[in-house]
Design a protein around this motif. Structure first.
Motif, short mmCIF file in Angstrom:
data_model
loop_
_atom_site.label_atom_id
_atom_site.label_comp_id
_atom_site.label_asym_id
_atom_site.label_seq_id
_atom_site.Cartn_x
_atom_site.Cartn_y
_atom_site.Cartn_z
N HIS A 1 0.83 -1.20 0.00
CA HIS A 1 0.00 0.00 0.00
C HIS A 1 0.87 1.25 0.00
CE1 HIS A 1 -3.54 2.48 0.79
NE2 HIS A 1 -2.79 3.13 1.66
N GLN A 2 1.94 1.24 0.77
CA GLN A 2 2.84 2.40 0.81
C GLN A 2 3.46 2.64 -0.56
OE1 GLN A 2 5.60 2.36 4.17
NE2 GLN A 2 4.22 0.94 5.21
N THR A 3 3.80 1.55 -1.26
CA THR A 3 4.38 1.68 -2.60
C THR A 3 3.36 2.30 -3.56
OG1 THR A 3 5.81 -0.23 -2.26
CG2 THR A 3 5.41 0.44 -4.53
N LEU A 4 2.12 1.84 -3.50
CA LEU A 4 1.09 2.36 -4.39
C LEU A 4 0.79 3.82 -4.09
CD1 LEU A 4 -1.34 -0.70 -4.41
CD2 LEU A 4 0.12 0.07 -6.29
N GLN A 5 0.89 4.22 -2.81
CA GLN A 5 0.58 5.59 -2.42
C GLN A 5 1.62 6.60 -2.88
OE1 GLN A 5 -2.20 7.04 -0.62
NE2 GLN A 5 -2.98 5.19 -1.58
N ARG A 6 2.78 6.11 -3.34
CA ARG A 6 3.81 7.05 -3.78
C ARG A 6 3.49 7.64 -5.15
NH1 ARG A 6 7.82 2.79 -1.85
NH2 ARG A 6 8.29 3.39 0.27
N HIS A 7 2.51 7.07 -5.83
CA HIS A 7 2.09 7.58 -7.14
C HIS A 7 3.26 7.62 -8.14
CE1 HIS A 7 -1.66 8.59 -5.21
NE2 HIS A 7 -1.03 9.35 -4.34
N ASN A 8 4.17 6.68 -7.98
CA ASN A 8 5.28 6.54 -8.91
C ASN A 8 4.96 5.35 -9.81
OD1 ASN A 8 7.78 5.43 -10.01
ND2 ASN A 8 8.83 6.93 -8.71
N LYS A 9 4.67 5.62 -11.09
CA LYS A 9 4.20 4.56 -11.98
C LYS A 9 5.23 3.45 -12.15
CE LYS A 9 1.97 3.68 -16.41
NZ LYS A 9 2.69 2.42 -16.60
N GLU A 10 6.50 3.81 -12.19
CA GLU A 10 7.54 2.79 -12.35
C GLU A 10 7.55 1.83 -11.16
OE1 GLU A 10 12.36 2.46 -13.24
OE2 GLU A 10 11.38 4.43 -13.10
N GLU A 11 7.43 2.38 -9.95
CA GLU A 11 7.39 1.53 -8.76
C GLU A 11 6.12 0.70 -8.72
OE1 GLU A 11 8.13 3.15 -4.97
OE2 GLU A 11 10.05 4.05 -5.49
N GLN A 12 5.01 1.29 -9.09
CA GLN A 12 3.75 0.56 -9.07
C GLN A 12 3.76 -0.58 -10.08
OE1 GLN A 12 0.66 3.47 -9.65
NE2 GLN A 12 1.16 4.59 -7.78
N ASP A 13 4.33 -0.33 -11.27
CA ASP A 13 4.42 -1.39 -12.28
C ASP A 13 5.34 -2.52 -11.80
OD1 ASP A 13 2.77 0.05 -13.91
OD2 ASP A 13 4.36 0.82 -15.22
N HIS A 14 6.41 -2.13 -11.11
CA HIS A 14 7.34 -3.14 -10.59
C HIS A 14 6.65 -3.99 -9.52
CE1 HIS A 14 11.00 -5.10 -9.39
NE2 HIS A 14 11.02 -4.53 -8.20
N LEU A 15 5.88 -3.34 -8.65
CA LEU A 15 5.14 -4.08 -7.63
C LEU A 15 4.17 -5.07 -8.28
CD1 LEU A 15 4.13 -4.63 -4.73
CD2 LEU A 15 2.63 -2.64 -4.98
N GLU A 16 3.46 -4.64 -9.31
CA GLU A 16 2.50 -5.52 -9.97
C GLU A 16 3.22 -6.69 -10.64
OE1 GLU A 16 -0.50 -7.58 -11.25
OE2 GLU A 16 -0.62 -5.93 -9.80
N GLU A 17 4.39 -6.46 -11.21
CA GLU A 17 5.16 -7.55 -11.82
C GLU A 17 5.53 -8.60 -10.77
OE1 GLU A 17 8.59 -5.98 -13.72
OE2 GLU A 17 7.49 -5.12 -15.42
N ILE A 18 5.91 -8.13 -9.58
CA ILE A 18 6.29 -9.06 -8.52
C ILE A 18 5.07 -9.84 -8.03
CG2 ILE A 18 7.14 -9.17 -6.15
CD1 ILE A 18 8.96 -6.79 -6.87
N CYS A 19 3.97 -9.14 -7.82
CA CYS A 19 2.74 -9.82 -7.37
C CYS A 19 2.27 -10.82 -8.42
CB CYS A 19 1.66 -8.80 -7.07
SG CYS A 19 2.02 -7.75 -5.64
N ASN A 20 2.43 -10.46 -9.68
CA ASN A 20 2.06 -11.37 -10.76
C ASN A 20 2.91 -12.63 -10.72
OD1 ASN A 20 0.55 -11.92 -13.24
ND2 ASN A 20 2.49 -11.64 -14.30
#
Length: 227
Positions: free
Chosen positions: A14-33
């Protein structure tokens, strides 16, 4: 940020998503995937291994143990054990995803996953997470864990003793210039899934665990902070 501090969800994801940094959010989604696709990859690995074994010439197959031959009882038992193991592993990874409030493997359709297949590199890192969890937090991993951590814990207590230990130490040669009024501050680089940092903290040290890999951070956040 203020948004993170005020949110009821304090998970690392949640903290990663709240940073509104698309690169970080995409990286998080890749890991969760990759977390979500573990069981699929494990099943494919099994089938690939069996295909290679079945393709061996008969004279070479004669050297295989019976547990590697599909049509034997030992081979069938091994297949059942393998399947049960990767299902349990997937459940563990799904628990990590649930703690992070991210969709887990049962919440994402097969068609969606098939359009976004995780890389071999990411799947290798997921396997490393599972191995680290087994070493650091399971009864079966105690021998390896003790071999890795006990020497470090012993030396740290010698060279950086806690305030409560200063008066009982008979050898102060390492401690003549230390202020014993507060516990030493320690940093654990490459903290992985957090066991060494927690062991040091439980002894009374002020500890910060540093870890770069979000694969590991999601798992350690679950282990250390889930209810």
């Amino acid at each position: 940020s203020g948004n993170v501090a005020e949110s009821e969800d304090s998970s690392l994801a949640h903290q990663t998503l709240q940073r509104h940094n698309k690169e970080e959010q995409d990286h998080l989604e890749e890991i969760c995937n990759a977390y979500r696709q573990y069981a699929t990859f494990a099943d494919c690995q099994w089938k690939e291994q069996q295909h290679r074994l079945d393709a061996l010439p008969e004279n070479e197959r004669a050297f295989l143990p019976t547990s590697l031959i599909q049509n034997t009882q030992e081979g069938q038992d091994r297949a059942v054990q393998y399947r049960e193991a990767y299902i349990r592993n997937q459940f563990c990874l799904d628990c990590i995803l649930r703690h992070s409030n991210m969709p887990h493997s049962q919440q994402v359709s097969a068609s969606t996953s098939s359009n976004n297949i995780a890389s071999d590199s990411h799947m290798s890192k997921v396997s490393s997470v599972l191995k680290s969890l087994a070493r650091d937090w399971s009864l079966e991993g105690k021998i390896e864990r003790d071999a890795a951590y006990e020497p470090l814990l012993e030396k740290i207590q010698i060279y950086l003793p806690l305030p409560s230990a200063q008066n009982t130490s008979t050898d102060n040669s390492h401690n003549q210039r230390r202020d014993f009024t507060s516990p030493p501050n320690l940093c654990v680089p490459g903290a992985g899934v957090g066991r060494l940092a927690l062991e040091l903290c439980s002894l009374g040290y002020n500890v910060q665990g540093n870890e770069f890999s979000l694969f590991m951070l999601l798992a350690s956040d679950f282990i250390l902070n889930s209810n």
